[in-house]
Design a protein around this motif. Sequence first.
Motif, PDB file in Angstrom:
ATOM      1  N   THR A  17       0.851  -1.321  -0.046  1.00 26.44           N
ATOM      2  CA  THR A  17      -0.087  -0.142  -0.027  1.00 26.44           C
ATOM      3  C   THR A  17       0.883   1.352   0.066  1.00 26.44           C
ATOM      4  OG1 THR A  17      -1.915  -1.315   1.107  1.00 26.44           O
ATOM      5  CG2 THR A  17      -1.805   1.261   1.028  1.00 26.44           C
ATOM      6  N   GLU A  18       1.945   1.146   0.715  1.00 24.98           N
ATOM      7  CA  GLU A  18       2.856   2.511   0.765  1.00 24.98           C
ATOM      8  C   GLU A  18       3.359   2.661  -0.330  1.00 24.98           C
ATOM      9  OE1 GLU A  18       6.778   0.369   2.821  1.00 24.98           O
ATOM     10  OE2 GLU A  18       5.265   1.729   4.117  1.00 24.98           O
ATOM     11  N   LYS A  19       3.742   1.686  -1.128  1.00 26.80           N
ATOM     12  CA  LYS A  19       4.393   1.879  -2.329  1.00 26.80           C
ATOM     13  C   LYS A  19       3.476   2.288  -3.459  1.00 26.80           C
ATOM     14  CE  LYS A  19       8.407   0.301  -0.604  1.00 26.80           C
ATOM     15  NZ  LYS A  19       9.412   1.503  -0.259  1.00 26.80           N
TER      16      LYS A  19
ATOM     17  N   VAL B 179       1.007   4.281  -2.825  1.00 26.56           N
ATOM     18  CA  VAL B 179       0.863   5.561  -2.509  1.00 26.56           C
ATOM     19  C   VAL B 179       2.097   6.487  -2.971  1.00 26.56           C
ATOM     20  CG1 VAL B 179       0.806   7.441  -0.698  1.00 26.56           C
ATOM     21  CG2 VAL B 179      -0.523   5.302  -0.547  1.00 26.56           C
ATOM     22  N   ALA B 180       3.253   5.892  -3.026  1.00 22.58           N
ATOM     23  CA  ALA B 180       4.596   6.557  -3.369  1.00 22.58           C
ATOM     24  C   ALA B 180       4.593   6.697  -4.760  1.00 22.58           C
ATOM     25  CB  ALA B 180       5.861   5.699  -2.894  1.00 22.58           C
TER      26      ALA B 180
ATOM     27  N   ALA C 173       1.970   6.891  -6.924  1.00 19.56           N
ATOM     28  CA  ALA C 173       0.785   7.759  -7.077  1.00 19.56           C
ATOM     29  C   ALA C 173       1.367   9.195  -7.118  1.00 19.56           C
ATOM     30  CB  ALA C 173      -0.327   7.597  -6.372  1.00 19.56           C
ATOM     31  N   GLU C 174       2.277   9.386  -6.137  1.00 18.86           N
ATOM     32  CA  GLU C 174       2.745  10.943  -5.634  1.00 18.86           C
ATOM     33  C   GLU C 174       3.962  11.227  -6.551  1.00 18.86           C
ATOM     34  OE1 GLU C 174       3.964  10.756  -1.424  1.00 18.86           O
ATOM     35  OE2 GLU C 174       1.878  10.924  -0.732  1.00 18.86           O
TER      36      GLU C 174
ATOM     37  N   THR D 154      -3.500   9.694  -9.451  1.00 18.55           N
ATOM     38  CA  THR D 154      -4.441   9.085  -8.383  1.00 18.55           C
ATOM     39  C   THR D 154      -4.276   7.860  -8.052  1.00 18.55           C
ATOM     40  OG1 THR D 154      -6.240   8.862  -9.596  1.00 18.55           O
ATOM     41  CG2 THR D 154      -5.912  11.008  -8.680  1.00 18.55           C
ATOM     42  N   ILE D 155      -4.610   7.409  -6.831  1.00 20.46           N
ATOM     43  CA  ILE D 155      -4.429   5.933  -6.236  1.00 20.46           C
ATOM     44  C   ILE D 155      -5.546   5.337  -7.254  1.00 20.46           C
ATOM     45  CG2 ILE D 155      -4.541   4.503  -4.405  1.00 20.46           C
ATOM     46  CD1 ILE D 155      -3.262   6.597  -2.820  1.00 20.46           C
ATOM     47  N   ASP D 156      -6.580   5.826  -7.244  1.00 18.26           N
ATOM     48  CA  ASP D 156      -7.614   5.216  -7.648  1.00 18.26           C
ATOM     49  C   ASP D 156      -7.518   4.988  -9.135  1.00 18.26           C
ATOM     50  OD1 ASP D 156     -10.852   4.764  -7.779  1.00 18.26           O
ATOM     51  OD2 ASP D 156     -10.855   6.293  -9.312  1.00 18.26           O
TER      52      ASP D 156
END
Length: 235
Positions: A44-46, A48-49, A51-52, A57-59
């Motif tokens: 999950t954290e990767k 998010v990384a 996407a940033e 977007t994560i979606d």
Amino acid sequence: MTLGEKITDLRKKHGLSQEELAITLGVSRQAVSKWELGDATPETEKIVALAEYFDVTIDWLLRDITPQQNTSGGTDAHMSPTQTQAGAPLLFCMTLGGSACGLFLLFYGRFYAPTDIPTVIGIILQICATALAMGFGLYLKNSVDAEQGVSFIRTFWRVNIWIVALLPTRILYFLFAQLLNLIPETALSRLWVRLPQPFWALGRVLLFAGIPIALYLAFCLFVTLVLCRRPRKRA
């Protein structure tokens, strides 16, 4: 598009290799390869990384929807670290060229132009060129490579100081000349009364021009030598 296909597409659009993306995310190259092949799913954290970093977007990453575009209507146009580093020499030459052109306009406006417009344009050009170089150097330092960013700024000022310091030197020369004009001519003549007339004239030239030039050379050499020293690494 699957998640792996999206990661592959974004990585290639940004000009990154699997190794470079892995370093950015703090994972191994094999992990990135497995994500793109669909053999593994990022944590999950990767996600998010990802996407940033790619400004999506994560979606969009997790759902099978139309490729996301930025607000301007085109695809994401952020430069990759590799592209940014490759453009550093070009920007270095452009900013120094702009600063040199500003210096030319300063002297043209001072000695040849009937108005002060070239002088004003020259000052603005030097300020803009210096601000652009400093902004790019700080961007390199904070977002791409801290060591390369510091090196870019130091190298820029080692050269640019010889360009931008001429204007303050010219101002100091003008103030110095005005100060000497306050001294009576007879008082100055007594300094050279025992010297022949050619030496007296040479003395006046050295007095009016030699001191500002010496200050200019001393200041620029000092800054250049300081910037040539390698910064100490923090323990």
